[in-house]
Write an enzyme that holds these catalytic residues in place. Structure first.
Site, PDB file in Angstrom:
ATOM      1  N   ASP A  20      56.820  34.893  38.624  1.00 55.93           N
ATOM      2  CA  ASP A  20      55.823  34.934  40.010  1.00 55.93           C
ATOM      3  C   ASP A  20      57.287  34.774  41.098  1.00 55.93           C
ATOM      4  O   ASP A  20      58.164  34.378  40.747  1.00 55.93           O
ATOM      5  CB  ASP A  20      55.184  33.603  39.991  1.00 55.93           C
ATOM      6  CG  ASP A  20      54.257  33.744  41.144  1.00 55.93           C
ATOM      7  OD1 ASP A  20      54.070  34.739  41.664  1.00 55.93           O
ATOM      8  OD2 ASP A  20      53.686  32.491  41.514  1.00 55.93           O
ATOM      9  N   GLY A  21      56.546  35.414  42.333  1.00 51.80           N
ATOM     10  CA  GLY A  21      57.510  35.374  43.492  1.00 51.80           C
ATOM     11  C   GLY A  21      58.147  36.689  43.670  1.00 51.80           C
ATOM     12  O   GLY A  21      58.940  36.657  44.734  1.00 51.80           O
ATOM     13  N   ASN A  22      57.635  37.641  43.074  1.00 55.61           N
ATOM     14  CA  ASN A  22      58.425  39.026  43.530  1.00 55.61           C
ATOM     15  C   ASN A  22      58.133  39.492  45.168  1.00 55.61           C
ATOM     16  O   ASN A  22      58.964  39.726  45.768  1.00 55.61           O
ATOM     17  CB  ASN A  22      57.981  40.371  42.825  1.00 55.61           C
ATOM     18  CG  ASN A  22      57.967  40.074  41.346  1.00 55.61           C
ATOM     19  OD1 ASN A  22      59.070  39.321  40.901  1.00 55.61           O
ATOM     20  ND2 ASN A  22      57.450  41.062  40.573  1.00 55.61           N
ATOM     21  N   ARG A  33      56.938  44.819  49.309  1.00 59.67           N
ATOM     22  CA  ARG A  33      56.481  44.274  48.099  1.00 59.67           C
ATOM     23  C   ARG A  33      56.809  44.782  46.962  1.00 59.67           C
ATOM     24  O   ARG A  33      57.210  44.312  45.868  1.00 59.67           O
ATOM     25  CB  ARG A  33      54.966  43.937  48.005  1.00 59.67           C
ATOM     26  CG  ARG A  33      54.650  42.578  49.020  1.00 59.67           C
ATOM     27  CD  ARG A  33      53.171  42.434  48.733  1.00 59.67           C
ATOM     28  NE  ARG A  33      52.516  42.020  47.550  1.00 59.67           N
ATOM     29  CZ  ARG A  33      52.750  40.721  47.182  1.00 59.67           C
ATOM     30  NH1 ARG A  33      53.130  39.958  47.935  1.00 59.67           N
ATOM     31  NH2 ARG A  33      52.630  40.594  45.892  1.00 59.67           N
ATOM     32  N   THR A  66      44.239  39.784  34.563  1.00 60.49           N
ATOM     33  CA  THR A  66      43.086  40.609  35.077  1.00 60.49           C
ATOM     34  C   THR A  66      42.470  40.656  36.336  1.00 60.49           C
ATOM     35  O   THR A  66      41.970  41.510  37.075  1.00 60.49           O
ATOM     36  CB  THR A  66      41.838  40.122  34.200  1.00 60.49           C
ATOM     37  OG1 THR A  66      41.832  38.825  34.097  1.00 60.49           O
ATOM     38  CG2 THR A  66      42.016  40.748  32.716  1.00 60.49           C
ATOM     39  N   ASN A  68      44.945  40.401  38.764  1.00 58.85           N
ATOM     40  CA  ASN A  68      45.757  41.606  39.720  1.00 58.85           C
ATOM     41  C   ASN A  68      45.019  42.737  39.975  1.00 58.85           C
ATOM     42  O   ASN A  68      45.644  43.479  41.072  1.00 58.85           O
ATOM     43  CB  ASN A  68      46.960  41.479  39.072  1.00 58.85           C
ATOM     44  CG  ASN A  68      48.006  40.636  39.051  1.00 58.85           C
ATOM     45  OD1 ASN A  68      48.726  40.200  38.227  1.00 58.85           O
ATOM     46  ND2 ASN A  68      47.776  39.578  40.012  1.00 58.85           N
ATOM     47  N   ARG A 192      50.893  26.077  38.288  1.00 55.61           N
ATOM     48  CA  ARG A 192      49.424  25.985  37.478  1.00 55.61           C
ATOM     49  C   ARG A 192      49.792  27.207  36.454  1.00 55.61           C
ATOM     50  O   ARG A 192      50.962  27.863  36.394  1.00 55.61           O
ATOM     51  CB  ARG A 192      48.481  26.308  38.663  1.00 55.61           C
ATOM     52  CG  ARG A 192      48.786  27.590  39.376  1.00 55.61           C
ATOM     53  CD  ARG A 192      47.681  28.096  40.053  1.00 55.61           C
ATOM     54  NE  ARG A 192      47.951  29.047  41.026  1.00 55.61           N
ATOM     55  CZ  ARG A 192      48.403  28.877  42.498  1.00 55.61           C
ATOM     56  NH1 ARG A 192      48.232  27.802  42.966  1.00 55.61           N
ATOM     57  NH2 ARG A 192      48.803  29.857  43.346  1.00 55.61           N
ATOM     58  N   LEU A 193      48.886  27.278  35.650  1.00 60.56           N
ATOM     59  CA  LEU A 193      49.113  28.170  34.416  1.00 60.56           C
ATOM     60  C   LEU A 193      48.208  29.574  34.770  1.00 60.56           C
ATOM     61  O   LEU A 193      48.564  30.358  33.929  1.00 60.56           O
ATOM     62  CB  LEU A 193      48.285  27.570  33.207  1.00 60.56           C
ATOM     63  CG  LEU A 193      49.174  26.339  32.472  1.00 60.56           C
ATOM     64  CD1 LEU A 193      48.722  25.888  31.488  1.00 60.56           C
ATOM     65  CD2 LEU A 193      50.607  26.913  32.276  1.00 60.56           C
TER      66      LEU A 193
HETATM   67  C1  FPP Z   1      54.105  38.177  40.601  1.00 66.12           C
HETATM   68  O1  FPP Z   1      54.743  38.156  41.642  1.00 66.12           O
HETATM   69  C2  FPP Z   1      54.220  39.273  39.887  1.00 66.12           C
HETATM   70  C3  FPP Z   1      53.594  40.261  39.405  1.00 66.12           C
HETATM   71  C4  FPP Z   1      52.180  40.372  39.576  1.00 66.12           C
HETATM   72  C5  FPP Z   1      53.974  41.456  38.597  1.00 66.12           C
HETATM   73  C6  FPP Z   1      54.991  41.426  37.364  1.00 66.12           C
HETATM   74  C7  FPP Z   1      55.740  42.595  37.359  1.00 66.12           C
HETATM   75  C8  FPP Z   1      57.289  42.790  36.940  1.00 66.12           C
HETATM   76  C9  FPP Z   1      58.001  41.600  36.864  1.00 66.12           C
HETATM   77  C10 FPP Z   1      57.974  44.222  36.974  1.00 66.12           C
HETATM   78  C11 FPP Z   1      57.015  45.042  36.384  1.00 66.12           C
HETATM   79  C12 FPP Z   1      56.875  44.498  34.755  1.00 66.12           C
HETATM   80  C13 FPP Z   1      57.406  45.320  33.776  1.00 66.12           C
HETATM   81  C14 FPP Z   1      57.001  44.742  32.338  1.00 66.12           C
HETATM   82  C15 FPP Z   1      58.028  46.473  33.951  1.00 66.12           C
HETATM   83  P1  FPP Z   1      53.771  38.237  42.991  1.00 66.12           P
HETATM   84  O2  FPP Z   1      53.732  39.785  43.409  1.00 66.12           O
HETATM   85  O3  FPP Z   1      52.634  37.655  42.849  1.00 66.12           O
HETATM   86  O4  FPP Z   1      54.757  37.485  44.077  1.00 66.12           O
HETATM   87  P2  FPP Z   1      54.333  36.408  45.360  1.00 66.12           P
HETATM   88  O5  FPP Z   1      53.494  35.426  44.800  1.00 66.12           O
HETATM   89  O6  FPP Z   1      55.648  36.137  46.029  1.00 66.12           O
HETATM   90  O7  FPP Z   1      53.408  37.502  46.185  1.00 66.12           O
END
Ligand code: FPP
Length: 255
Positions: A20-22, A33, A66, A68, A192-193
């Site tokens: 989490d946190g991208n 994003r 699901t 997302n 959380r999970l």
């Molecule tokens: C949560 O961060 C991350 C995701 C919903 C996507 C995860 C995907 C990757 C790490 C890359 C792709 C994976 C593969 C297998 C190639 P968020 O977008 O919810 O971050 P935020 O909470 O800061 O908005």
């Protein structure tokens, strides 16, 4: 350096991660994003190698839930494109890593499904470790599907209701091929999970950190494993019963 503090005889055999946190990582850097997800994919690649080198046998990451699917179309499409690009068989073959997927994969775009299935079958005999990516996954979906499977067997007279045990459920889940996680890590500060491996994490040690996923590196991983190693896993027993570390695994049959 946390790596130097690790007890190499007590490495978790299965680590699950909620990456989490991208998005927040990208925002903090004034980026889009999508750039956060790209950096997240690179972090996953690097961590997969680190995890294998430490001797962890199973790494299971939550890449797309699901829920997302409800994100804006351009973000979902961008994530699917990224997934397609990153499903590179050479990475799995060069590192002897088996690639697996859990989730409602029929909902994924056809090109992603095809590339994914190719990686799964070509890497099936790889031995060094198993990377499982949860895609279009949620625990409630998985448990519902398992329940339907079991109910069907009962209806068809193949299974007696009285013979249903927790093992019946284990075997009916997408995760039937893996041991339960020893350690679950969630990056990004939420505690959380989020519908991830709820059944499988009954006795899993949980570790939460504020670091955004793209910044979660070897040092962060070793810190999480070190924290795990300081804990006493009792699985409902007393402290005296579990002081021998050799008994301190729930999943010994997968070794
Ligand atoms: C949560 O961060 C991350 C995701 C919903 C996507 C995860 C995907 C990757 C790490 C890359 C792709 C994976 C593969 C297998 C190639 P968020 O977008 O919810 O971050 P935020 O909470 O800061 O908005």
């Amino acid at each position: 350096m946390y790596k130097e503090l690790l007890d190499l005889n007590h490495i978790p055999q299965h680590i699950a991660i909620i990456m989490d946190g991208n998005g927040r990582w990208a925002k903090a850097k004034g980026k889009l994003r999508g750039e956060g997800h790209m950096a997240g994919a690179q972090a996953l690649h690097d961590l997969m190698i680190t995890v294998c080198n430490l001797g962890v046998k199973y790494l299971t990451v939550y890449a797309f839930s699901t829920e997302n699917w409800r994100r804006p179309d351009d973000e979902v499409n961008g994530l699917m494109k990224l997934l397609f690009k990153k499903l590179d068989i050479d990475i799995f073959m060069d590192n002897d890593i088996r690639f697996c997927v859990i989730g409602d994969t029929a909902r994924l775009p056809k090109d992603v499904q095809e590339r994914m299935n190719y990686c799964i079958s070509r890497s099936a005999n790889n031995q060094r470790g198993t990377l499982t990516v949860a895609l279009s996954y949620s625990s409630k979906w998985e448990i519902t599907e398992a329940t339907k499977k079991i109910a069907k067997q009962v209806k068809e007279g193949l299974l007696d209701v009285e013979d249903i045990t927790d093992e019946t459920i284990d075997k009916s889940l997408n995760t039937s091929f893996m041991p339960d996680p020893d350690l679950l890590i969630r990056t990004g500060g939420e505690v959380r999970l989020s519908n991830y491996l709820l059944w499988q994490c009954a006795y899993t040690e949980l570790y939460f950190c504020d670091t955004f996923w793209p910044d979660f590196d070897e040092e962060e991983l070793c810190k999480a494993i070190y924290d795990y190693q300081q804990r006493e896993r009792r699985f409902g027993k007393t402290s005296e019963q579990v002081t021998d570390h050799s008994e301190n695994h729930i999943n010994d049959e997968y070794k």
